[in-house]
Write an enzyme that holds these catalytic residues in place. Structure first.
Site, mmCIF file in Angstrom:
data_model
loop_
_atom_site.group_PDB
_atom_site.id
_atom_site.type_symbol
_atom_site.label_atom_id
_atom_site.label_comp_id
_atom_site.label_asym_id
_atom_site.label_seq_id
_atom_site.Cartn_x
_atom_site.Cartn_y
_atom_site.Cartn_z
ATOM 1 N N HIS A 91 127.213 67.793 -22.202
ATOM 2 C CA HIS A 91 126.140 66.999 -21.598
ATOM 3 C C HIS A 91 126.160 67.236 -20.097
ATOM 4 C CE1 HIS A 91 129.437 64.334 -20.565
ATOM 5 N NE2 HIS A 91 129.701 64.123 -21.843
ATOM 6 N N HIS A 146 129.520 67.415 -18.368
ATOM 7 C CA HIS A 146 130.194 68.714 -18.490
ATOM 8 C C HIS A 146 129.558 69.746 -17.554
ATOM 9 C CE1 HIS A 146 131.168 67.009 -22.575
ATOM 10 N NE2 HIS A 146 132.358 67.434 -22.199
#
Length: 299
Positions: A31, A34
């Site tokens: 997501h 990250h």
């Protein structure tokens, strides 16, 4: 971008990478949080270096009643995200590739790994540190990037790197949040709409605690606790958070900040929370500065 699924493929690809090599260990389901790690890794690698990402749902860190089987696995989307963020190498092994035989030797996290997350998830940090050490050995990075959201994990990885004299620099990236303050997490996908509306109460409690820092550690705990009481009180829009722990710890040692006297602690602390919203367990934290550390930050 090279994708390696086996150790042999990883070894062949790693030999082609120019340094510095920056590793971002993940369990996939990438997501925006990250992506922030990947972008920081790209900055650290520079134009001549390389970014490596591991995507591996590590069975050693899941307990018998936890969500290993249903943990989101979105490899195709993850690879697309890595390509977009200019990753050079993705290591996406199977469990049998990472653990071709039973893992007899595990990394012991020590006393700091038996508290808080370690207390509520027995064996969790043994599994985390073991897989991180194995990834360090396989990928041989110069730098490894972790998120501040997993604060206890970050502290233990730093301790492992120091204690084992690993020639790896650990870089931390601040927590990425939704507009309402909820820390981004792969597990947020499990929240129902009503639960998602309640979940930001965790960050509001942490923010209330951090705002009370000038009055000392006891005031920080009390302010966060009051905010949680409001979230659990009458008139709420969804299920009340069920708190596993609300803790104020030394950012370096991850030991609890003494409850009294307030004036004795000087430095950075972590105000951390773990709570269940519905059936989903969420963690979050903020940095709280006391004494000379707080005044230095203000200056």
């Amino acid at each position: 971008m090279i994708v390696a699924n086996t150790r042999a493929e990883l070894n062949g690809a790693r030999d082609k990478l120019a340094g510095p090599v920056v590793l971002v260990p993940t369990m996939g389901a990438l997501h925006d949080g990250h992506r922030a790690l990947l972008r920081r890794a790209r900055e650290l690698a520079g134009p001549g270096g390389a970014v490596a990402v591991s995507i591996f749902v590590n069975p050693l860190q899941f307990g018998p009643s936890e969500d290993l089987d249903k943990y989101p696995r979105t490899l195709d989307e993850d690879l697309a995200a890595c390509e977009q963020e200019q990753v050079d190498l993705v290591f996406a092994p199977s469990a049998s590739e990472m653990y071709p035989q039973r893992q007899f030797v595990m990394v012991d996290p020590g006393p700091a790994g038996e508290t808080f997350e370690g207390e509520f998830r027995p064996g969790f940090f043994h599994g985390v540190l073991t897989v991180v050490l194995k990834l360090f050995s396989l990928v041989q990075p110069d730098i490894a990037v972790f998120g501040e959201k997993d604060a206890q994990q970050l502290a233990l990885v730093r301790a492992m790197v120091t204690d084992f004299a690993l020639r790896i620099k650990v870089e931390a990236v601040p927590t990425v949040r939704a507009a309402d303050g909820l820390a981004l997490s792969s597990r947020n996908k499990y929240l129902s709409p009503d639960e998602r509306a309640v979940a930001p109460a965790l960050h509001r409690a942490l923010a209330a605690g951090a705002a009370a820092a000038p009055a000392g550690p006891a005031a920080v705990r009390a302010a966060a606790g009051r905010a949680l009481d409001v979230a659990a009180g009458p008139g709420r829009a969804g299920p009340a958070p069920r708190v596993d722990y609300l803790a104020l710890v030394d950012a370096r040692s991850y030991r609890a900040v003494p409850a009294e006297p307030d004036g004795d602690f000087d430095g950075d602390a972590v105000l951390a929370i773990a709570a269940r919203v519905g059936t989903t367990r969420l963690i979050d934290n903020v940095i709280v500065r006391f004494g000379t550390e707080r005044h230095a930050a203000d200056d």
